[in-house]
Design a protein around this motif. Structure first.
Motif, PDB file in Angstrom:
ATOM      1  N   LEU A 264       0.812  -1.215   0.000  1.00  0.00           N
ATOM      2  CA  LEU A 264       0.000   0.000   0.000  1.00  0.00           C
ATOM      3  C   LEU A 264       0.846   1.267   0.000  1.00  0.00           C
ATOM      4  O   LEU A 264       0.636   2.175  -0.802  1.00  0.00           O
ATOM      5  CB  LEU A 264      -0.936   0.019   1.210  1.00  0.00           C
ATOM      6  N   GLY A 265       1.793   1.355   0.949  1.00  0.00           N
ATOM      7  CA  GLY A 265       2.556   2.580   1.116  1.00  0.00           C
ATOM      8  C   GLY A 265       1.660   3.719   1.596  1.00  0.00           C
ATOM      9  O   GLY A 265       0.439   3.563   1.751  1.00  0.00           O
TER      10      GLY A 265
ATOM     11  N   ASN B  28       3.499  -2.635   5.382  1.00  0.00           N
ATOM     12  CA  ASN B  28       3.118  -1.905   4.174  1.00  0.00           C
ATOM     13  C   ASN B  28       3.940  -0.634   3.953  1.00  0.00           C
ATOM     14  O   ASN B  28       3.510   0.256   3.227  1.00  0.00           O
ATOM     15  CB  ASN B  28       1.627  -1.556   4.232  1.00  0.00           C
ATOM     16  N   SER B  29       5.091  -0.547   4.603  1.00  0.00           N
ATOM     17  CA  SER B  29       5.987   0.614   4.453  1.00  0.00           C
ATOM     18  C   SER B  29       5.278   1.918   4.822  1.00  0.00           C
ATOM     19  O   SER B  29       5.436   2.937   4.143  1.00  0.00           O
ATOM     20  CB  SER B  29       6.536   0.692   3.015  1.00  0.00           C
ATOM     21  N   LEU B  30       4.527   1.887   5.893  1.00  0.00           N
ATOM     22  CA  LEU B  30       3.835   3.069   6.383  1.00  0.00           C
ATOM     23  C   LEU B  30       4.711   3.772   7.419  1.00  0.00           C
ATOM     24  O   LEU B  30       5.348   3.125   8.239  1.00  0.00           O
ATOM     25  CB  LEU B  30       2.499   2.678   7.013  1.00  0.00           C
ATOM     26  N   ASP B  31       4.718   5.106   7.397  1.00  0.00           N
ATOM     27  CA  ASP B  31       5.558   5.857   8.321  1.00  0.00           C
ATOM     28  C   ASP B  31       4.714   6.769   9.205  1.00  0.00           C
ATOM     29  O   ASP B  31       3.493   6.612   9.308  1.00  0.00           O
ATOM     30  CB  ASP B  31       6.629   6.639   7.556  1.00  0.00           C
ATOM     31  N   ASN B  32       5.373   7.728   9.842  1.00  0.00           N
ATOM     32  CA  ASN B  32       4.663   8.617  10.768  1.00  0.00           C
ATOM     33  C   ASN B  32       3.542   9.398  10.084  1.00  0.00           C
ATOM     34  O   ASN B  32       2.491   9.655  10.686  1.00  0.00           O
ATOM     35  CB  ASN B  32       5.649   9.597  11.409  1.00  0.00           C
ATOM     36  N   MET B  33       3.758   9.774   8.838  1.00  0.00           N
ATOM     37  CA  MET B  33       2.727  10.501   8.106  1.00  0.00           C
ATOM     38  C   MET B  33       1.476   9.642   7.955  1.00  0.00           C
ATOM     39  O   MET B  33       0.341  10.136   8.090  1.00  0.00           O
ATOM     40  CB  MET B  33       3.244  10.929   6.734  1.00  0.00           C
ATOM     41  N   ALA B  34       1.685   8.360   7.697  1.00  0.00           N
ATOM     42  CA  ALA B  34       0.552   7.440   7.573  1.00  0.00           C
ATOM     43  C   ALA B  34      -0.198   7.334   8.891  1.00  0.00           C
ATOM     44  O   ALA B  34      -1.435   7.313   8.927  1.00  0.00           O
ATOM     45  CB  ALA B  34       1.049   6.070   7.126  1.00  0.00           C
TER      46      ALA B  34
END
Length: 261
Positions: free
Chosen positions: A184-185, A209-215
């Motif tokens: 997803l990202g 899903n390579s999600l970070d703080n922004m996600a």
């Protein structure tokens, strides 16, 4: 015994290679051994029945009362799914697993059009090749409108697949949605958080899903998951402050379980 993604794919008889009377006798034997006494559950995980086996099972009179069918790791392929989707004898199915069958968008188009599977409540289609196109047709399928549980882990949805899912008119009854390892990202999550509401969703997995703080901040701000109780973010690089933002979100007031690393 070999395995792919935890699905056994061979039994000693290797029924997927059989034909003719040998095939029919073997399928009858499998039914007698694996069908539950009440005729409601049929667990074929890893039996490698293949397309040939599906030509028998899709018309087998003993399966007319079936409620739960596990076809995980059976090499039935897209054509085997098409047989399943046309099998009126299986119209009572409530739970179906097609995991690990190397299914492509062609199979999911068949599922979307199926009149025999309109009563499904739980669908497991992890470890296949479901892409944006297939996700798009499933998400708009009236045949899938009764689903309450959808397990999509390890399919190449990507951001475009998430966008298709976010625009679904058929998944308003979904209570549990599993999207782990679907590529997803942040872009994909942005689509989910900016699409249609999920009014009945109580469990959501977005693991790996390579999600970070922004996600995480998107999740904290969105109003689309008003009944969410369980959120799985395992394997994503999310920091402590972002975790706190999710826990303190006024839009996630029912959240009780948050899985991070």
């Amino acid at each position: 015994m070999p395995s792919i993604s935890h699905f056994k794919i061979y039994q000693p008889a290797e029924p997927c290679s059989l034909t003719g009377e040998n095939l029919r006798q073997t399928m009858d034997k499998i039914v007698s051994e694996r069908l539950s006494p009440n005729g409601r559950e049929f667990d074929l995980k890893g039996y490698c029945v293949g397309y040939n086996g599906m030509t028998i099972f899709s018309q087998h009179e003993s399966l007319s009362n079936l409620k739960r069918l596990n076809l995980g790791g059976n090499r039935i392929g897209d054509e085997g799914v098409k047989l399943l989707c046309d099998a009126k004898a299986l119209s009572g199915l409530r739970v179906l697993s097609l995991a690990g069958n190397k299914l492509t968008n062609s199979a999911f188009r068949a599922l979307a059009k199926s009149r025999a599977l309109v009563n499904l409540k739980r669908l497991f289609i992890q470890v296949n090749f479901l892409g944006p196109e297939g996700m798009g047709v499933l998400a708009q399928s009236k045949s899938m409108a009764s689903l309450e549980f959808l397990y999509l882990k390890q399919n190449p949805l990507g951001p475009d697949g998430a966008k298709a899912l976010a625009g679904s008119y058929s998944f308003e009854n979904i209570k549990e949605l599993y999207l782990g390892r679907t590529q997803l990202g942040n872009d994909g999550l942005s689509s989910l958080c900016g699409g249609k509401s999920w009014p009945n969703l109580t469990a959501l997995s977005l693991a790996q899903n390579s999600l970070d703080n922004m996600a995480a901040e998107m999740l904290a701000r969105t109003r689309l998951f008003p009944k969410l109780v369980t959120l799985d973010l395992y394997g994503n690089p999310i920091g402590d402050d972002a975790v706190v933002a999710i826990k303190n979100s006024p839009h996630l007031k029912y959240l009780r379980a948050l899985q991070i690393n």
